[in-house]
Design a protein around this motif. Structure first.
Motif, PDB file in Angstrom:
ATOM      1  N   LEU A 276      67.803  95.639  77.136  1.00 15.73           N
ATOM      2  CA  LEU A 276      68.946  96.111  76.352  1.00 15.73           C
ATOM      3  C   LEU A 276      70.270  95.793  77.045  1.00 15.73           C
ATOM      4  CD1 LEU A 276      67.626  99.588  75.110  1.00 15.73           C
ATOM      5  CD2 LEU A 276      67.668  97.413  73.878  1.00 15.73           C
ATOM      6  N   SER A 277      70.287  95.834  78.378  1.00 18.17           N
ATOM      7  CA  SER A 277      71.519  95.518  79.116  1.00 18.17           C
ATOM      8  C   SER A 277      71.909  94.060  78.925  1.00 18.17           C
ATOM      9  CB  SER A 277      71.336  95.827  80.606  1.00 18.17           C
ATOM     10  OG  SER A 277      71.146  97.211  80.816  1.00 18.17           O
ATOM     11  N   PHE A 278      70.932  93.166  78.955  1.00 18.27           N
ATOM     12  CA  PHE A 278      71.240  91.754  78.748  1.00 18.27           C
ATOM     13  C   PHE A 278      71.637  91.466  77.294  1.00 18.27           C
ATOM     14  CE2 PHE A 278      69.256  90.944  82.870  1.00 18.27           C
ATOM     15  CZ  PHE A 278      70.036  89.908  83.352  1.00 18.27           C
ATOM     16  N   THR A 279      71.029  92.169  76.339  1.00 18.21           N
ATOM     17  CA  THR A 279      71.464  91.975  74.954  1.00 18.21           C
ATOM     18  C   THR A 279      72.895  92.477  74.770  1.00 18.21           C
ATOM     19  OG1 THR A 279      70.539  94.110  74.220  1.00 18.21           O
ATOM     20  CG2 THR A 279      69.128  92.167  74.026  1.00 18.21           C
ATOM     21  N   LEU A 280      73.279  93.492  75.533  1.00 20.02           N
ATOM     22  CA  LEU A 280      74.663  93.961  75.495  1.00 20.02           C
ATOM     23  C   LEU A 280      75.618  92.853  75.920  1.00 20.02           C
ATOM     24  CD1 LEU A 280      76.959  96.060  75.427  1.00 20.02           C
ATOM     25  CD2 LEU A 280      76.223  96.809  77.702  1.00 20.02           C
ATOM     26  N   VAL A 281      75.298  92.184  77.041  1.00 18.98           N
ATOM     27  CA  VAL A 281      76.129  91.063  77.487  1.00 18.98           C
ATOM     28  C   VAL A 281      76.193  89.999  76.403  1.00 18.98           C
ATOM     29  CG1 VAL A 281      76.318  89.187  79.166  1.00 18.98           C
ATOM     30  CG2 VAL A 281      75.671  91.487  79.930  1.00 18.98           C
ATOM     31  N   SER A 282      75.046  89.695  75.805  1.00 14.97           N
ATOM     32  CA  SER A 282      74.993  88.656  74.777  1.00 14.97           C
ATOM     33  C   SER A 282      75.889  88.995  73.594  1.00 14.97           C
ATOM     34  CB  SER A 282      73.547  88.473  74.312  1.00 14.97           C
ATOM     35  OG  SER A 282      73.466  87.551  73.258  1.00 14.97           O
TER      36      SER A 282
ATOM     37  N   LEU B   2      70.291 102.732  70.697  1.00 22.85           N
ATOM     38  CA  LEU B   2      69.171 102.057  71.352  1.00 22.85           C
ATOM     39  C   LEU B   2      68.926 102.610  72.753  1.00 22.85           C
ATOM     40  CD1 LEU B   2      69.589  98.312  70.313  1.00 22.85           C
ATOM     41  CD2 LEU B   2      67.593  99.768  69.917  1.00 22.85           C
ATOM     42  N   PHE B   3      69.967 102.871  73.494  1.00 21.89           N
ATOM     43  CA  PHE B   3      69.759 103.411  74.837  1.00 21.89           C
ATOM     44  C   PHE B   3      69.272 104.863  74.786  1.00 21.89           C
ATOM     45  CE2 PHE B   3      72.035  99.728  76.546  1.00 21.89           C
ATOM     46  CZ  PHE B   3      71.314  99.516  77.713  1.00 21.89           C
TER      47      PHE B   3
ATOM     48  N   ALA C  49      67.785  88.413  78.552  1.00 25.44           N
ATOM     49  CA  ALA C  49      67.018  89.508  77.950  1.00 25.44           C
ATOM     50  C   ALA C  49      65.557  89.112  77.751  1.00 25.44           C
ATOM     51  CB  ALA C  49      67.642  89.906  76.614  1.00 25.44           C
ATOM     52  N   LEU C  50      65.331  87.876  77.339  1.00 33.67           N
ATOM     53  CA  LEU C  50      63.961  87.420  77.083  1.00 33.67           C
ATOM     54  C   LEU C  50      63.130  87.368  78.366  1.00 33.67           C
ATOM     55  CD1 LEU C  50      64.639  84.525  74.543  1.00 33.67           C
ATOM     56  CD2 LEU C  50      63.850  86.845  74.053  1.00 33.67           C
ATOM     57  N   ALA C  51      63.801  87.242  79.505  1.00 28.85           N
ATOM     58  CA  ALA C  51      63.082  87.118  80.770  1.00 28.85           C
ATOM     59  C   ALA C  51      62.750  88.461  81.407  1.00 28.85           C
ATOM     60  CB  ALA C  51      63.908  86.278  81.749  1.00 28.85           C
TER      61      ALA C  51
ATOM     62  N   ALA D 135      77.762  89.672  85.643  1.00 27.12           N
ATOM     63  CA  ALA D 135      76.548  89.795  86.455  1.00 27.12           C
ATOM     64  C   ALA D 135      76.325  91.217  86.961  1.00 27.12           C
ATOM     65  CB  ALA D 135      76.620  88.818  87.633  1.00 27.12           C
ATOM     66  N   TRP D 136      77.388  92.000  87.066  1.00 28.15           N
ATOM     67  CA  TRP D 136      77.271  93.353  87.582  1.00 28.15           C
ATOM     68  C   TRP D 136      76.556  94.295  86.617  1.00 28.15           C
ATOM     69  CZ3 TRP D 136      79.479  97.107  84.544  1.00 28.15           C
ATOM     70  CH2 TRP D 136      80.409  96.665  83.598  1.00 28.15           C
ATOM     71  N   LEU D 137      76.639  94.041  85.312  1.00 30.33           N
ATOM     72  CA  LEU D 137      76.199  95.042  84.329  1.00 30.33           C
ATOM     73  C   LEU D 137      74.684  95.285  84.326  1.00 30.33           C
ATOM     74  CD1 LEU D 137      77.648  95.632  80.826  1.00 30.33           C
ATOM     75  CD2 LEU D 137      75.188  95.548  81.106  1.00 30.33           C
ATOM     76  N   PRO D 138      73.831  94.244  84.242  1.00 29.87           N
ATOM     77  CA  PRO D 138      72.389  94.529  84.168  1.00 29.87           C
ATOM     78  C   PRO D 138      71.833  95.247  85.382  1.00 29.87           C
ATOM     79  CG  PRO D 138      72.861  92.273  83.472  1.00 29.87           C
ATOM     80  CD  PRO D 138      74.112  92.806  84.108  1.00 29.87           C
TER      81      PRO D 138
END
Length: 528
Positions: free
Chosen positions: A303-309, A343-344, A293-295, A232-235
């Motif tokens: 991109l941060s949420f896709t990283l977690v995924s 990407l970043f 990520a979709l939200a 949860a901390w990353l995004p």
């Protein structure tokens, strides 16, 4: 000079370069030149080590000629050599990119002269983690890179960066405390922290205490790797940092956590009883990350949420724990470091040209900035796994490994991996449509007309995108290398033999049979 002495250079060169850059703090060009030359030298040394290890096997350097049981040991096998090569290329590209972008644009009072020394210290910390032959120095490597990352996250001194860095620091300190507690508990139980010796001694511990030791370290590494539900901390932490800093953090630092988990689940705790837990965490990371990520409506947060995924793909391969899955995991780690960083950096180009990363405000960039459009499109499709790119190759390897295992859990994970790949394509398509295809508002059109992007930033991003394409072009030899690395880490004997000798290696149980399948280890050390 003995080839073993090269093992110290990926650590010593960045530290020496950091000291030199700090002395040259009043001469910005000299400081930049020193940093680039240092990272270029690290890349060359890393390539030499990778070629030598591929031909001659694992390299070991005993600092001060102390025995491995008493002294500091640096170890480079195929896995760590490959990680050194990829990390040095990515950090060099990002450094060149940052040379044309102010990393402290939010405040003129920020001491910009600390950026290059801190960046080099971060690189040194990453190298320590990859070459450390014992758990304590692996901990030291994490602490060095984390200390540097605290500084890099707060460059600019804006309120949002300080707030995000506070969360990052608290979570990082918690994981570090867990890691240090785990190291202390393992030393109390075995009398050593040398990983080769632990491969021998941990097998003899009773199952209950052994599982407790494994779980302490796994939780610590999972926090660092941003594995759900410890992500949860990353995004909230990464999107506020400057683009070059975010690129290194997202592309590289989380993979140091994955590297540690690979060592944990192969060298130290083979045939672990928690493989189902790893698979469950992989599935949840894949789904929760991509749904998050979709939200999102901000490019960096997507991109941060896709990283977690996509950390879930790597954990999937580790949890399956076969030769095929581990080889695909190592390949996917290399792919993801490169593509996520690209990407970043592309997101930084979009922000530099459009003045924002808010997808609701962006638009019309395909027409006015076609080069930036291409530099985003290629890694975006690669991340989504569009054939024949490296993301597709890595995902196919992981899916085939799941099919080969054939258990109900593996089939469920295969389905989740396929759905996640499709949703990733949708998320990347949403970014592409809003940032590049939708008509630009009058305000955005004015921003696009007034702003330009430095050619150096475009060139550095382009170089990283080209490197990501080479992972596809050279997929055959690269996958042969990653398969060999996987076989080495699963078998364990090459690592132990290089550090402690062949007599000690003979006591280590093999994890894989001739068919490449996992061999379960009985409590008394035998296989069945």
């Amino acid at each position: 000079m003995s080839i073993e002495l090269l093992l110290a250079l990926p650590v010593m060169l960045p530290l020496a370069g950091a000291a030199a850059a700090l002395l040259a703090r009043h001469h910005a060009r000299l400081q930049l030149g020193l940093a680039i030359a240092t990272l270029a030298a690290v890349a060359v040394v890393s390539a030499v080590l990778a070629l030598h290890v591929a031909e001659h096997g694992t390299l070991v350097l005993q600092i001060g000629r102390w025995t491995p049981q008493l002294g500091i040991v640096l170890v480079v096998d195929r896995l760590s050599a490959l990680m050194l090569v990829v990390s040095s290329i990515v950090t060099l590209a990002v450094l060149v990119y940052s040379s044309a972008q102010s990393v402290s644009e939010s405040s003129e009072r920020t001491p910009v002269a600390i950026y290059h020394p801190t960046y080099l210290v971060l690189v040194a910390g990453v190298a320590i983690a990859f070459v450390a032959g014992d758990l304590f120095n692996l901990y030291v490597g994490f602490e060095v890179l984390l200390s540097a990352s605290y500084v890099l996250l707060t460059l600019g001194g804006s309120a949002s960066r300080i707030r995000a860095a506070t969360t990052y620091v608290i979570v990082s300190l918690l994981s570090s405390l867990l890691f240090l507690a785990g190291v202390g508990a393992i030393y109390a139980a075995t009398g050593t922290v040398n990983m080769a010796e632990l491969a021998l001694r941990l097998d003899r511990i009773e199952p209950g205490p052994r599982l407790a030791l494994e779980m302490i370290l796994l939780v610590a590494f999972a926090i660092k790797a941003a594995i759900f539900p410890l992500s949860a901390w990353l995004p909230d932490s990464y999107p506020t940092a400057p683009a070059p800093v975010t690129a290194v953090f997202a592309g590289l630092l989380t993979k140091v956590g994955i590297y540690a988990i690979i060592r944990l689940e192969t060298l130290l705790f083979p045939a672990s009883v928690i493989s189902d837990l790893l698979l469950a965490a992989a599935g949840l990371s894949l789904l929760v990350g991509i749904l998050g990520a979709l939200a999102q409506t901000d490019l960096k947060r997507v991109l941060s949420f896709t990283l977690v995924s996509h950390m879930g793909y790597m954990l999937l391969g580790i949890g399956l724990s076969t030769l095929v899955s581990m080889g695909a995991t190592v390949y996917y780690v290399v792919h993801h470091i490169t593509v996520q960083s690209a990407l970043f950096l592309s997101a930084g180009l979009i922000e530099a040209r459009g003045g924002t990363t808010n997808l609701a405000r962006l638009g019309g960039m395909a027409k006015v900035a076609p080069v930036i459009a291409v530099l985003f499109f290629v890694p975006a499709m690669n991340l989504a796994g569009v054939p024949p790119l490296s993301g597709f190759i890595g995902k196919v390897g992981l899916i085939l490994a799941g099919i080969d295992v054939g258990s109900p859990e593996a089939w469920i994970l295969v389905g989740i991996a396929l759905v996640t790949s499709l949703l990733t394509l949708y998320a990347m398509g949403k970014i592409w449509n809003r940032a590049f295809w939708q008509p630009a508002s009058e305000e955005m059109a004015a921003e696009l007309a007034d702003r330009e992007v430095a050619p150096v930033m475009i060139g550095a991003t382009g170089a990283l995108v080209v490197f990501s394409l080479l992972l596809t072009v050279l997929a055959g030899p690269l996958m042969a290398y990653t398969d060999a690395a996987a076989a080495s880490v699963l078998e364990r004997t090459p690592y132990v033999s290089a550090v402690l000798g062949e007599d000690a290696a003979a006591q280590v149980q093999h994890r894989i049979g001739e068919d490449g399948q996992k061999v379960e280890l009985t409590q008394d050390g035998g296989g069945r």
